[in-house]
Write an enzyme that holds these catalytic residues in place. Structure first.
Site, PDB file in Angstrom:
ATOM      1  N   LYS A   1       0.834  -1.208   0.000  1.00 26.90           N
ATOM      2  CA  LYS A   1       0.000   0.000   0.000  1.00 26.90           C
ATOM      3  C   LYS A   1       0.865   1.253   0.000  1.00 26.90           C
ATOM      4  CE  LYS A   1      -1.735   1.717   3.975  1.00 26.90           C
ATOM      5  NZ  LYS A   1      -1.480   3.162   4.126  1.00 26.90           N
ATOM      6  N   ASN A   2       1.880   1.273   0.859  1.00 27.28           N
ATOM      7  CA  ASN A   2       2.668   2.498   1.027  1.00 27.28           C
ATOM      8  C   ASN A   2       3.589   2.786  -0.153  1.00 27.28           C
ATOM      9  OD1 ASN A   2       1.397   2.847   3.422  1.00 27.28           O
ATOM     10  ND2 ASN A   2       3.192   2.532   4.719  1.00 27.28           N
TER      11      ASN A   2
ATOM     12  N   ASP B   1       4.665  20.417   8.529  1.00 29.65           N
ATOM     13  CA  ASP B   1       5.706  21.453   8.476  1.00 29.65           C
ATOM     14  C   ASP B   1       6.898  21.063   7.598  1.00 29.65           C
ATOM     15  OD1 ASP B   1       5.978  19.528  10.583  1.00 29.65           O
ATOM     16  OD2 ASP B   1       7.680  20.642  11.357  1.00 29.65           O
ATOM     17  N   LEU B   2       7.267  19.773   7.589  1.00 31.00           N
ATOM     18  CA  LEU B   2       8.442  19.365   6.807  1.00 31.00           C
ATOM     19  C   LEU B   2       8.169  19.463   5.306  1.00 31.00           C
ATOM     20  CD1 LEU B   2       9.487  16.255   8.939  1.00 31.00           C
ATOM     21  CD2 LEU B   2      10.550  18.520   8.947  1.00 31.00           C
TER      22      LEU B   2
ATOM     23  N   SER C   1      11.172  12.007   7.385  1.00 33.22           N
ATOM     24  CA  SER C   1       9.748  11.841   7.083  1.00 33.22           C
ATOM     25  C   SER C   1       9.581  11.139   5.739  1.00 33.22           C
ATOM     26  CB  SER C   1       9.047  13.205   7.033  1.00 33.22           C
ATOM     27  OG  SER C   1       7.822  13.091   6.337  1.00 33.22           O
TER      28      SER C   1
ATOM     29  N   ARG D   1       0.732  14.550  13.654  1.00 28.20           N
ATOM     30  CA  ARG D   1       1.153  14.420  12.262  1.00 28.20           C
ATOM     31  C   ARG D   1       1.079  15.737  11.486  1.00 28.20           C
ATOM     32  NH1 ARG D   1      -1.088   8.778   9.938  1.00 28.20           N
ATOM     33  NH2 ARG D   1       0.922   8.602   8.937  1.00 28.20           N
ATOM     34  N   PRO D   2       1.937  16.685  11.799  1.00 19.27           N
ATOM     35  CA  PRO D   2       1.920  17.975  11.100  1.00 19.27           C
ATOM     36  C   PRO D   2       2.456  17.864   9.666  1.00 19.27           C
ATOM     37  CG  PRO D   2       3.762  17.869  12.625  1.00 19.27           C
ATOM     38  CD  PRO D   2       2.996  16.590  12.797  1.00 19.27           C
TER      39      PRO D   2
END
Ligand code: UD1
Length: 430
Positions: free
Chosen positions: A22-23, A134-135, A174, A131-132
């Site tokens: 899936k990923n 920002d990156l 990430s 789970r932001p």
């Protein structure tokens, strides 16, 4: 609402085919936005998350065709699909479509690279922490994008001539931000260097796909990716790698029930850290020509400590399943979750089986019990749900897992694969 009913106690014996990851499938599908030519993907798993991403891509103007399986393949095998983004019809990814699946946010990279603008709803997904994004924004800004947040949407614009290559040194690893910046950089002017990149096998699968589409990427599989931008990409045919999380999950199910299972298509090198940990807990693992054999005959499960880490470390996506296994070990083990701050929601559910688990911050201390007992439990997120299924397979008596739509997001034909190996498991509708 569908439920899964399990009567525990049967050993798993036989063969389980491992589906496409899936990923990997999700970012590969997203990569189709980068070219006006068709991108053909082999071995795409039929999952709710894949279907949801199809809706999102269709909204951007991607034509999608399913061609069925390769001749001679098992009906469990994945499908061949074509994704054709001749034109980007719409650069907005709306809240209704993005909110259920975090990975859909990643369209922002290719949209910005090809159409020079994107308006993407802030994401949803499993409730396993804040789970932001920002990156992602840090990386896109480095490539010259102007970004503002407007009514829950990230609105991004590339400079007039398109994105511009730059060095992007991520302060934290990430997976999603690496996929997104790597895809965006393929069409940027000049060279982009991604430092502290994620090294997951799914990143490599996507990087190799991009190279097959004409991208210039070096350092694939390492912490530093160098991408020389090109003016356009073309079509390609690429195979989705086997799912290492599904592989690890079934390995733990076989370990837990004391069975002997061949995980067909498994690629042991994609989950070596997890296999090392399983080996230490007393499970026999033998690579074979067509997969990986997993056995635990008679011997008990040894307590084993583990800490989740980015690849090549022990994956956070196997933490819940490993905890289920440790609930039956002959002693006390500690599990440290370092990737997500709220990924212990399965603990309260495992306790319903009689498991003995204490959580203190990042660390769960699991003291094995001699027998789990079947229970009514509730799935809370994708990987947590499957830990309840494998606990149910080993528990004495009947287990019902409620809210299994989480499972359908990421596990293809779970009940069928397990029942073929002797598990007493069925889906109950309504
Ligand atoms: C991907 C996987 C998911 C897996 C995770 C970690 C897919 C579709 N999903 O998720 O199954 O559990 O990798 O292996 O491939 N972070 C920030 N800021 C950001 C982005 C992330 O602080 O902008 C943090 C996250 O909150 C988390 C950590 O970084 O604590 C790692 O997350 P990340 O690798 O981005 O996970 P995903 O790509 O969402």
């Amino acid at each position: 609402m569908d439920r899964i009913r399990i009567v525990g106690g049967n050993q798993l014996r036989g063969e389980i085919p491992i589906s496409g990851a899936k990923n990997a499938a999700l970012p590969l599908m997203i990569a189709s936005l980068l070219t006006k030519d068709p991108l053909v993907l082999e071995n795409v798993p039929r999952l709710a998350d894949v279907k949801q991403l199809e809706r999102i891509l269709e909204n951007h103007g991607v034509d999608i065709a399913v061609h069925g399986r390769r001749p001679g393949s098992d009906r469990m095998d994945g499908q061949r699909m074509t994704f054709h983004a001749a034109d980007i019809a719409d650069t907005t990814a709306p809240y209704e479509l993005v909110s259920t699946m975090r990975a859909s946010f990643w369209v922002i990279g290719p949209l910005l690279a090809r159409a020079h603008e994107a308006r993407v709803s802030l994401p949803g997904g499993c409730a396993i922490g804040t789970r932001p994004v920002d990156l992602f924004l840090f990386g896109l800004k480095a490539l010259g994008a102007e970004i503002e947040i407007d009514e829950g949407y990230v609105v991004a614009r590339a400079p007039a001539g398109g994105l511009v290559g730059a060095t992007v040194s991520f302060p934290k690893v990430s997976v999603g931000a690496t996929h997104t910046i790597m895809m965006a950089a393929t069409l940027a002017h000049g060279t982009t260097v991604i430092e502290n990149a994620a090294q997951e096998p799914e990143i490599t699968n996507v990087a190799e796909c991009l190279v097959a589409m004409g991208a210039r990427i070096s350092g694939i599989g390492t912490r530093t990716l160098t991408i020389e931008g090109v003016s356009e990409l073309h079509g390609a045919t690429v195979e989705v790698i086997p799912d290492r999380i599904e592989t690890g999950t079934f390995a733990m199910a076989a370990a837990m029930t004391g069975g002997d299972v061949l995980l067909r298509n498994a690629r042991p090198e994609h989950l070596q850290a997890a296999l090392d940990v399983l080996g230490r807990s007393g499970v026999h693992l033998t690579p074979e020509a067509n997969g990986l054999r997993v056995r635990r005959n008679g011997n008990g499960i040894l307590p084993t400590d583990v800490e989740t880490q980015p690849f090549p470390g022990f994956p956070t996506d196997l933490q819940a399943q490993f905890m289920a296994l440790m609930t039956m070990s002959q002693g006390t083990s500690t599990i440290r979750e370092t990737i997500f701050e709220n990924r212990y929601m399965h603990v309260a559910e495992l306790a319903r089986f009689g498991a003995d688990i204490r959580v203190d911050g990042q660390v769960a201390t699991v003291t094995g019990v001699s027998q789990l007992k079947g229970a009514q439990v509730m799935a809370t997120d994708l990987r947590a749900s499957v830990s309840l299924v494998i606990a149910g397979l080993a528990a004495k008596g009947e287990t019902t897992v409620n809210r299994i739509y989480h499972l359908d997001r990421g596990f293809e034909r779970l009940e069928e694969k397990l029942s073929r190996c002797g598990a007493d498991i069925e889906r109950v509708s309504g």
